[in-house]
Scaffold this motif. Structure first.
Motif, PDB file in Angstrom:
ATOM      1  N   CYS A 639       0.098  70.690   0.874  1.00  0.00           N
ATOM      2  CA  CYS A 639      -0.445  71.519  -0.358  1.00  0.00           C
ATOM      3  C   CYS A 639      -0.601  73.088   0.011  1.00  0.00           C
ATOM      4  CB  CYS A 639      -1.790  71.019  -0.789  1.00  0.00           C
ATOM      5  SG  CYS A 639      -1.710  69.440  -1.516  1.00  0.00           S
ATOM      6  N   GLU A 640      -0.202  73.892  -0.815  1.00  0.00           N
ATOM      7  CA  GLU A 640      -0.200  75.289  -0.673  1.00  0.00           C
ATOM      8  C   GLU A 640      -1.088  75.797  -1.797  1.00  0.00           C
ATOM      9  OE1 GLU A 640       0.766  76.800   1.885  1.00  0.00           O
ATOM     10  OE2 GLU A 640       1.411  79.060   1.460  1.00  0.00           O
ATOM     11  N   VAL A 641      -2.128  76.475  -1.284  1.00  0.00           N
ATOM     12  CA  VAL A 641      -3.067  77.123  -2.031  1.00  0.00           C
ATOM     13  C   VAL A 641      -2.463  78.488  -2.495  1.00  0.00           C
ATOM     14  CG1 VAL A 641      -5.606  78.263  -2.640  1.00  0.00           C
ATOM     15  CG2 VAL A 641      -5.087  76.168  -1.223  1.00  0.00           C
ATOM     16  N   LEU A 642      -2.275  78.958  -3.849  1.00  0.00           N
ATOM     17  CA  LEU A 642      -1.780  79.947  -4.318  1.00  0.00           C
ATOM     18  C   LEU A 642      -2.910  80.722  -5.014  1.00  0.00           C
ATOM     19  CD1 LEU A 642       1.429  78.661  -6.441  1.00  0.00           C
ATOM     20  CD2 LEU A 642       1.313  79.190  -4.127  1.00  0.00           C
ATOM     21  N   HIS A 643      -3.818  80.299  -5.315  1.00  0.00           N
ATOM     22  CA  HIS A 643      -5.074  81.203  -5.955  1.00  0.00           C
ATOM     23  C   HIS A 643      -6.193  80.915  -5.206  1.00  0.00           C
ATOM     24  CE1 HIS A 643      -7.776  83.308  -8.619  1.00  0.00           C
ATOM     25  NE2 HIS A 643      -6.750  84.137  -8.833  1.00  0.00           N
ATOM     26  N   ARG A 644      -7.034  81.673  -4.667  1.00  0.00           N
ATOM     27  CA  ARG A 644      -8.283  81.355  -4.169  1.00  0.00           C
ATOM     28  C   ARG A 644      -9.137  82.372  -4.484  1.00  0.00           C
ATOM     29  NH1 ARG A 644      -7.262  80.511   1.042  1.00  0.00           N
ATOM     30  NH2 ARG A 644      -7.037  78.482   0.851  1.00  0.00           N
ATOM     31  N   ALA A 645     -10.452  82.236  -5.171  1.00  0.00           N
ATOM     32  CA  ALA A 645     -11.312  83.036  -5.727  1.00  0.00           C
ATOM     33  C   ALA A 645     -12.542  82.433  -5.853  1.00  0.00           C
ATOM     34  CB  ALA A 645     -10.703  83.851  -6.985  1.00  0.00           C
ATOM     35  N   PRO A 646     -13.799  83.106  -5.881  1.00  0.00           N
ATOM     36  CA  PRO A 646     -13.908  84.314  -5.281  1.00  0.00           C
ATOM     37  C   PRO A 646     -13.820  84.042  -3.593  1.00  0.00           C
ATOM     38  CG  PRO A 646     -16.080  83.431  -5.916  1.00  0.00           C
ATOM     39  CD  PRO A 646     -14.963  82.621  -6.501  1.00  0.00           C
ATOM     40  N   LEU A 647     -13.580  85.024  -2.907  1.00  0.00           N
ATOM     41  CA  LEU A 647     -13.369  85.023  -1.416  1.00  0.00           C
ATOM     42  C   LEU A 647     -14.717  85.043  -0.979  1.00  0.00           C
ATOM     43  CD1 LEU A 647     -10.177  87.057  -0.388  1.00  0.00           C
ATOM     44  CD2 LEU A 647     -10.667  84.549  -1.259  1.00  0.00           C
ATOM     45  N   ASN A 648     -15.692  85.676  -1.789  1.00  0.00           N
ATOM     46  CA  ASN A 648     -17.241  85.498  -1.252  1.00  0.00           C
ATOM     47  C   ASN A 648     -18.140  84.899  -2.558  1.00  0.00           C
ATOM     48  OD1 ASN A 648     -19.878  86.118  -0.742  1.00  0.00           O
ATOM     49  ND2 ASN A 648     -19.189  87.705   0.651  1.00  0.00           N
ATOM     50  N   LYS A 649     -18.714  83.988  -2.107  1.00  0.00           N
ATOM     51  CA  LYS A 649     -19.262  83.171  -3.114  1.00  0.00           C
ATOM     52  C   LYS A 649     -20.521  83.858  -3.893  1.00  0.00           C
ATOM     53  CE  LYS A 649     -17.697  78.687  -2.075  1.00  0.00           C
ATOM     54  NZ  LYS A 649     -18.126  76.946  -1.604  1.00  0.00           N
ATOM     55  N   LEU A 650     -21.038  85.006  -3.205  1.00  0.00           N
ATOM     56  CA  LEU A 650     -21.890  85.744  -3.667  1.00  0.00           C
ATOM     57  C   LEU A 650     -21.460  86.331  -5.193  1.00  0.00           C
ATOM     58  CD1 LEU A 650     -23.518  87.285  -0.586  1.00  0.00           C
ATOM     59  CD2 LEU A 650     -24.505  85.616  -2.131  1.00  0.00           C
ATOM     60  N   CYS A 651     -19.850  86.395  -5.376  1.00  0.00           N
ATOM     61  CA  CYS A 651     -19.587  86.805  -6.589  1.00  0.00           C
ATOM     62  C   CYS A 651     -19.977  86.040  -7.690  1.00  0.00           C
ATOM     63  CB  CYS A 651     -17.992  86.642  -6.616  1.00  0.00           C
ATOM     64  SG  CYS A 651     -17.339  87.054  -8.119  1.00  0.00           S
ATOM     65  N   SER A 668      -3.992  85.852  -4.226  1.00  0.00           N
ATOM     66  CA  SER A 668      -3.035  85.160  -5.132  1.00  0.00           C
ATOM     67  C   SER A 668      -1.484  85.519  -4.709  1.00  0.00           C
ATOM     68  CB  SER A 668      -3.289  85.834  -6.444  1.00  0.00           C
ATOM     69  OG  SER A 668      -2.571  85.448  -7.536  1.00  0.00           O
ATOM     70  N   LYS A 669      -0.641  84.504  -4.924  1.00  0.00           N
ATOM     71  CA  LYS A 669       0.512  84.766  -4.534  1.00  0.00           C
ATOM     72  C   LYS A 669       1.442  83.736  -5.189  1.00  0.00           C
ATOM     73  CE  LYS A 669       0.048  81.172  -0.324  1.00  0.00           C
ATOM     74  NZ  LYS A 669       0.145  81.127   0.778  1.00  0.00           N
ATOM     75  N   ASP A 670       2.702  83.987  -5.165  1.00  0.00           N
ATOM     76  CA  ASP A 670       3.700  83.308  -6.169  1.00  0.00           C
ATOM     77  C   ASP A 670       4.195  81.773  -5.401  1.00  0.00           C
ATOM     78  OD1 ASP A 670       3.550  85.097  -8.349  1.00  0.00           O
ATOM     79  OD2 ASP A 670       5.324  86.224  -7.246  1.00  0.00           O
ATOM     80  N   ASN A 723      -8.237  77.538  -6.756  1.00  0.00           N
ATOM     81  CA  ASN A 723      -8.074  77.372  -8.199  1.00  0.00           C
ATOM     82  C   ASN A 723      -6.847  76.963  -8.354  1.00  0.00           C
ATOM     83  OD1 ASN A 723     -10.722  78.502  -8.747  1.00  0.00           O
ATOM     84  ND2 ASN A 723      -9.865  80.457  -8.012  1.00  0.00           N
ATOM     85  N   THR A 724      -5.633  77.309  -7.849  1.00  0.00           N
ATOM     86  CA  THR A 724      -4.201  76.813  -8.029  1.00  0.00           C
ATOM     87  C   THR A 724      -3.523  76.544  -6.688  1.00  0.00           C
ATOM     88  OG1 THR A 724      -4.191  78.454  -9.808  1.00  0.00           O
ATOM     89  CG2 THR A 724      -2.130  77.491  -9.021  1.00  0.00           C
TER      90      THR A 724
END
Length: 735
Positions: A639-651, A668-670, A723-724
Motif C-alpha cells: 500500500c502507498e498513502v497518497l493523502h495524510r492529514a493532519p500531520l499534527n493531531k492538535l489540528c 498529498s501526492k498523485d 486518508n487515501t
C-alpha cells in the motif's frame, strides 16, 4: 503465671478495643451509605436509556449530571463512567479533584482534572460505541473524598490508578445506571430541545433507515386536497406532483426550480445544481405537536415548487436557542440571490426565504402558503396571512407561531433564523428522504471540493439550448467553471467537464449518475453489482468487501467495483459484493478513501464535534468453482498513502482549522501513472498494516458477510490520519 495472666488480660482488652473500633467504623460507614448521597441527570433516569446524543451514534458529548446530600466533610469529588464487559472493565470518562462546592456538570463540560479513557487512552470523554450486539449497561459513579488526590507530574491517570489513589479517602459514593443498545434509535431519540444532536451530526450508522414511499397509491382527503391546492394555486402543478396515502402527502419533484440559480454566491463550494428526479417529500396529513422540537441537518420541509427547505446553518450542529453567525449560510455568502444553493451532493435547496420562487408564484400574497414542513404544518412569508406585520418576539425558536386554521404555522423572516429552524410537530425520521448523491466519481474529481477562503467573483449559472448547464466564476483574475449535460449513455447520468479551484485548475471530465432514492443505512446483505464485461476468464469469483468509508477495486486496469455509497458523506458504511470471471494470476488493485471535508483531514469542521475520521477496509475473494477463499486482505498487501492529514493531531482542536496552516499541514501526492499495470514495481511500497475490528468499529452490513478467519482489516499505519491509499496484490491459482 501472674505475668502470663496480665499479658492475657492486655490482649483481651486490645481485642475488645479493636472490636469496638471496628463497630464504630462499621456504624459510621452505615451512616455514610444511608446518608442519601444521590446522583441524578436531567437527561436520563436510573435504569433508563442512555440518550443517543451521548454515544458515538450521536454527538459524542458527555451528559449532564447533578448530585446532592454528600457528606459534609467532602473536600473533592471524583467522577467515573464505566461498563463491565465480558473482556473486562471499560471506562469512558474520568475526572478528579472536582471542587467540593460543585454539585452538577453540564453537557460536554470539564470540571477538575480529566483522566484517561480505555477507548483511545486520551484524557477526554469517550462516547460509548459498543461493537457487539445487545443491550449494554453503563454506570456513572460519583465519589465524595475527604481530600483531593495527587499524582506525580505527567502521570497517566486511568480508572484503576484513580481508584487506588482514593481507596482510603472515599467518604461515600453514588451511582446512576443506564443502558444503550446500538441500532435501536427511535424517532423520539432524534427529537431534541435546544443544543442536542441533529440527524446528520450523528456519527455512526444507526440513524433510522429511509423507507421509500409507494407512490402508486393515492387516497383522497381534505388535508391532501389542501396541500395539492397550495401547489396548484402557486402555479407549480405541472412540475410538482402531490400523491397521498392515509398518513402522508408526498410532494414529488426533481428539486430543480425554474428560477435563476447560484447567481450572487461568493462563498462557493464549487457544487452545481443537478436534478434529482423522483424526490418525494413526506408531509404529515394529521400533524400533532411533539413534546420537544426536532432539528435535522437535512431538509426540514419542502417549498411548493418542490425544492427542499433547510435551516440557516451550514454545519451539522444547531442550537435553536443560540444563533451562530459563523455557520450562517447567508452571512458566509454561500447563498444565491434566491435564497438557495447547491449542497455537497450537488442538490439545490433553500436556507432562507425563497424570494425568486415567491416572485414567480401566481398567488403572491401574505395569505399564500409557500411550503410545508415535514411535521405537516404550513410555511408562510414574512407577514401574517392577514397581511399584518409580525412583531418582534412573536415567533418561537422554530420561527413559527400558533394558527387558527392549521393549529400552527411557520414563517420566513428578514432576520435569523430566516426560515424553519426546527420542527414543533411529531416526525418519523424513517420517512425523511435524502437526495441521492452523484455516483461514479472513481477519480475523486468532485469528492473534495471546498470554498476558497477569499471567495469568488461574478459567479453565474446558465442553461444552454443543448441542455447543458454551466456555472462559472472568477478567482484571483482567472476563470473557473463546471459544465454538465445529460449523458446519452444512461438515464439520470451526466457528462461533466470542470476546472475547479479545489483541484488546482486542471481540466477534468467524468460521467456521474444520480441514482434513485435508496434506503439509507440499512443493515442488509451486501449491495450487488453488475460485472464489467471487459473482465472475463475461465474461473468464477465472488468479491466481498466492507469499507470505512469508500473503495474501488480494479482487475488490472479495468474497474471491477466501486463503492455504491458516495465518499461525500462521513457516514458511508456498507458492504459490497460482486461476481466476476477472470484468469489466474489476477492483479487486484484498490483505491481506499476515508471521508475528509478538506485537506485538514477533519470532519464536522467548525462544529462542536469537529474530529479526525478513521478508516479501515476488509475484503475476501472466493473461487466459486471450488468454493475456496483465494484472497483476503492482510499485511501481505502493498500500500502507498497518497493523502495524510493532519500531520499534527492538535489540528483537531483548532477553532478555525485551515489546511496547510499551523497544526493542519498535510501530505498529498498523485498515484503513479502506471500503478494499475501488472508489471508495476511496488517493492518500495510499505506492507499494509493490519488493524483490529474493535479499532475500526465496522457496522452496516459487515456482520452479514461470513468472513474467513484469515481476512483482516487493513489500512496505513494510522487509521485517523491516513486518508487515501492505493493497494496492490497478485492472486495466484491455488495448488
Amino acid at each position: 503465671m501472674m505475668r502470663n495472666m496480665r499479658w492475657l488480660l492486655l490482649v483481651l482488652c486490645c481485642a475488645f478495643s479493636l472490636l469496638a473500633c471496628s463497630g464504630e467504623n462499621s456504624k459510621s460507614q452505615q451512616q455514610t451509605n444511608s446518608s442519601g448521597f444521590v446522583l441524578t441527570s436531567s437527561a436520563m433516569v436510573e435504569g433508563g436509556n442512555l440518550p443517543v446524543i451521548y454515544t458515538c451514534d450521536g454527538l459524542s458529548v458527555s451528559p449532564p449530571l447533578s448530585w446532592s446530600r454528600a457528606p459534609e466533610s467532602t473536600q473533592s469529588y471524583v467522577l467515573i463512567m464505566d461498563h463491565k464487559a465480558p473482556d473486562g472493565m471499560h471506562w469512558y470518562w474520568t475526572m478528579y479533584n472536582i471542587s467540593p462546592e460543585t454539585t452538577q456538570i453540564d453537557t460536554n463540560e470539564i470540571l477538575g482534572v480529566m483522566g484517561s479513557n480505555s477507548v483511545n487512552h486520551l484524557n477526554q470523554y469517550a462516547p460509548p460505541c459498543s461493537k457487539g450486539p445487545g443491550e449494554k449497561r453503563y454506570t456513572f459513579n460519583i465519589y465524595a473524598l475527604s481530600e483531593p488526590v495527587s499524582f506525580s507530574q505527567n502521570s497517566k491517570v486511568d480508572r484503576s490508578t484513580l481508584l487506588a489513589a482514593m481507596q482510603d479517602i472515599t467518604l461515600d459514593s453514588a451511582q446512576l445506571n443506564v443502558t444503550y443498545e446500538r441500532g435501536t434509535i427511535s424517532p423520539e431519540h432524534t427529537s431534541n430541545q435546544g443544543n442536542k444532536p441533529r440527524a446528520d451530526a450523528q456519527r455512526g450508522a444507526n440513524t433510522p433507515s429511509y423507507i421509500p414511499p409507494d407512490l402508486s397509491v393515492n387516497i383522497d382527503s381534505a388535508r391532501c386536497q389542501t396541500i395539492q391546492q397550495s401547489v396548484a394555486d402557486a402555479g407549480f402543478a405541472e412540475q410538482v406532483k402531490v400523491v397521498c396515502d392515509e398518513n402522508y402527502a408526498y410532494v414529488v419533484s426533481s428539486t430543480y426550480p425554474d428560477h435563476e440559480m447560484m447567481t450572487g454566491i461568493t462563498g462557493t463550494n464549487e457544487q452545481i445544481p443537478v436534478p434529482a428526479k423522483g424526490y418525494a417529500a413526506p408531509i404529515k396529513l394529521n400533524p400533532k405537536k411533539a413534546n420537544s422540537v426536532t432539528t435535522i441537518d437535512a431538509a426540514l420541509g419542502v417549498a411548493v415548487n418542490g425544492v427542499p427547505i433547510y435551516d440557516y446553518s451550514s454545519q451539522g450542529e444547531l442550537d435553536v436557542n443560540q444563533y451562530d453567525a459563523k455557520h450562517d449560510t447567508l452571512v458566509l455568502g454561500q447563498l444565491d440571490n434566491c435564497g438557495g444553493h447547491a449542497g455537497r451532493g450537488d442538490d439545490y435547496h433553500y436556507h432562507v426565504s425563497p424570494t425568486c420562487m415567491i416572485d414567480t408564484m401566481k398567488n403572491q400574497g401574505s395569505d399564500a402558503i409557500i411550503g410545508w414542513a415535514y411535521d405537516g404544518y404550513p410555511l408562510y412569508g414574512d407577514k401574517n396571512p392577514d397581511g399584518s406585520d409580525i412583531t418582534l418576539g412573536e415567533l418561537d425558536e422554530c420561527n413559527g407561531q400558533g394558527d387558527d386554521n392549521f393549529g400552527y404555522r411557520y414563517q420566513t423572516s428578514a432576520t435569523p433564523p430566516y426560515i424553519i429552524q426546527c420542527l414543533v410537530g411529531e416526525v418519523d425520521t424513517t420517512k425523511l428522504p435524502r437526495v441521492a448523491p452523484l455516483s461514479g466519481d472513481s477519480q475523486g474529481i468532485r469528492a473534495d471540493l471546498r470554498p476558497p477562503a477569499e471567495g469568488v467573483e461574478n459567479l453565474t449559472h446558465s442553461v444552454s439550448d443543448d441542455g447543458s448547464r454551466t456555472m462559472s466564476y472568477l478567482y484571483k483574475g482567472e476563470r473557473y467553471f463546471t459544465t454538465y449535460r445529460p449523458s446519452i449513455q444512461e438515464e439520470n447520468c451526466f457528462d461533466f467537464q470542470q476546472k475547479t479551484i479545489s483541484n488546482g485548475g486542471k481540466l477534468e471530465t467524468g460521467t456521474f449518475c444520480r441514482n434513485p432514492q435508496q434506503p439509507k443505512n440499512t443493515v442488509k446483505a451486501a449491495v450487488k453489482h453488475e460485472q464489467n464485461p471487459n473482465i472475463i476468464g475461465e474461473h468464477h469469483f465472488k468479491l466481498e468487501a466492507w469499507a470505512d468509508n469508500w473503495f474501488a477495486a480494479y482487475v488490472g486496469e479495468e474497474l471491477l467495483i466501486e463503492d455504491s455509497v458516495s465518499i461525500h458523506t462521513e457516514r458511508s458504511f456498507n458492504a459490497e459484493t460482486i461476481a466476476f470471471s477472470a484468469n489466474y494470476p489476477i492483479q487486484l488493485n484498490l483505491i481506499l478513501k476515508d471521508f475528509k471535508q478538506n485537506d485538514t483531514g477533519l470532519e464536522y469542521i467548525g462544529a462542536r464535534n469537529q474530529q479526525m475520521g478513521d478508516g479501515g477496509f476488509i475484503m475476501q475473494i472466493t473461487d466459486t468453482d471450488t468454493n475456496e477463499v483465494v484472497s483476503v486482505t492482510d499485511s501481505s498487501w502493498k500500500c502507498e498513502v497518497l493523502h495524510r492529514a493532519p500531520l499534527n493531531k492538535l489540528c483537531e482542536k483548532e477553532s478555525n482549522p485551515v489546511a496547510g496552516e499551523g497544526y493542519c499541514t498535510f501530505m498529498s501526492k498523485d498515484a503513479p501513472q502506471n500503478w494499475l499495470q501488472r508489471d508495476f514495481d511496488d517493492s518500495a511500497w510499505a506492507n499494509a498494516t493490519q488493524h483490529q475490528a474493535q479499532s475500526v468499529g465496522p457496522k452496516d452490513g459487515y456482520s452479514e458477510i461470513n468472513w474467513n478467519e484469515n481476512a483482516h482489516f487493513i489500512w496505513g499505519e494510522d487509521l485517523e490520519t491516513d486518508n487515501t491509499l492505493i493497494c496492490r496484490a497478485s492472486i495466484e491459482e491455488p495448488k
